[in-house]
Design a protein around this motif. Structure first.
Motif: not given
Ligand SMILES: [Zn+2]
Ligand SMILES: [Zn+2]
Length: 407
Positions: A247-253, A235-237, A215-216
């Motif tokens: 939501s993509y960042a939470l899924q590493n997409k 910090s988010l990419r 879980i992130p």
């Protein structure tokens, strides 16, 4: 452009995000978070984040309130803000995610808080219509909702929302801090989008609980006033700040990810350690085996986050999965010795935003504005190297001017 994940000429880059900000009052002065500041309105939060903090993604957790939704509609109608195609409300370079913080309680257990974010204003308005019959006053912040938590989770996920247990380890309404030993006892863990660590815990502490491995983790301010926005952040990419990209960042997409969590060293947190309310002592881990203070014998112990984690741990030592982002200790600018309002204003005038001061400015440039000593502290704060004492029982630990040795 040869960027691997670019679309519409956009490329992945770092954005700063703080996803837990309350609304104190509406534009018309109606109270939403009663303990929140009067000037903590939807528009002022956007302005503070965009103009002063340099935070490009903000989560407002009282956007379920119809009186707040009215303020948001007015900001959209006036053209001051706009809804963006990727989800969220844009003000200048900052995007606001619309969310809620609610309190829920399962039979026989203590209550806890969770956050939920929705893609659009109409999505959260529709969620509000659904929750209203189950609440006493849907216009107030962090209210109890009388629905089983699994049903709530289903309802949020079905609406495309993100379900995120809030400040999970705090003794006051954190799911682990006061309610359960394992989330799986009461929740569908596979539809937990992330957890919020809270001000007194870090990734290392959370690593004692194995169900958290996939879980992130998020680190947010839970701000009840404008100045506290960004005291913890991520910090988010991302390609751009938006609901979809978050939501993509939470899924590493496709390259989106959480790059780092920035938070107080947990030792500075108010509820880090168990504390005796009779003699004011902070007790070490090995001193809190019983229910009495080892100094004065009192039973008035206020249990701390670290001690709670060690009680519910299912591992002997912390495990941090290799893909987990770094947790970076950062002392907020307001805690830096000697950095008062006047000097902070000089820095903001010179470098634009708090994120620019904390992340993007060389020590020499800082030094030109506020002198060598303060510049040195800011650089030490950046790397978490200011010395701190333990916090407990509702007081913050103190920052001392002594530089940490050998770290
Ligand atoms: Zn809360
Ligand atoms: Zn909150």
């Amino acid at each position: 452009m040869d960027q691997p994940f670019s679309t519409h000429a956009q490329t992945l880059r770092t954005y700063y995000a703080d996803l837990h900000i309350h609304i104190g009052r509406t534009n018309r002065g109606e109270a939403v978070k009663i303990s929140g500041s009067r000037n903590l309105t939807f528009l002022n939060i956007a302005k503070e984040a965009a103009n002063r903090k340099g935070i490009e993604l903000i989560g407002i957790v009282d956007a379920h309130a119809p009186v707040v939704q009215r303020d948001i509609r007015e900001a959209l109608d006036s053209g001051e803000m706009r809804e963006i195609p990727g989800g969220g409300i844009a003000y200048r370079d900052t995007v606001i995610l619309l969310g809620t913080e609610l309190e829920v309680r399962e039979p026989g257990l203590k209550e806890f808080h969770f956050l939920a974010f929705f893609r659009s204003l109409s999505d959260i308005e529709s969620f509000t219509s659904w929750i209203s019959p189950y609440m006493k006053n849907v216009n107030l912040s962090s209210q109890r909702i009388y629905v089983p938590v699994r049903q709530l989770q289903n309802e949020i996920v079905r609406r495309g929302g993100l379900f995120i247990p809030a400040h999970v380890f705090t003794p006051h309404k954190g799911i682990y801090g006061s309610s359960v030993h394992r989330m799986e006892e009461i929740l569908d863990v596979s539809s937990v989008a992330a957890i919020e660590l809270g001000l007194s815990a870090d990734s290392e502490m959370a690593g004692y609980i194995s169900e958290l491995d996939p879980i992130p983790f998020l680190t947010n301010s839970d701000a009840h006033s404008l100045s506290k926005i960004g005291r913890e952040y991520n910090s988010l990419r991302l390609l751009e700040p938006s609901f979809d990209e978050f939501s993509y960042a939470l899924q590493n997409k496709d390259g989106r990810r959480i790059e780092a969590n920035y938070g107080l060293n947990p030792r500075l947190g108010k509820y880090h350690r168990t504390y005796c309310a009779s003699c004011n002592s902070i007790l070490d881990e090995d001193q809190v085996t019983g229910e009495r203070c080892s100094y004065c014998g009192s039973t008035k112990l206020v249990h701390g986050v670290l001690d709670r984690i060690l009680t519910i741990a299912d591992r002997d030592r912390s495990y941090i999965p290799p893909e987990r982002p770094d947790y970076k200790y950062q002392v907020p600018l307001e805690f830096i010795p000697g950095l008062g309002k006047v000097k902070l204003r000089l820095l903001l005038e010179a470098f634009g935003s708090e994120m620019a001061i904390l992340h993007r400015t060389e020590e020499a440039a800082l030094s030109n504005v506020v002198g060598e000593e303060l510049a040195r502290y800011i650089v030490l704060a950046r790397s978490g190297e200011l010395r701190l004492s333990s916090g407990g029982g509702g007081t913050y630990g103190k920052v001392s001017k002594t530089q940490k040795q050998g770290s």
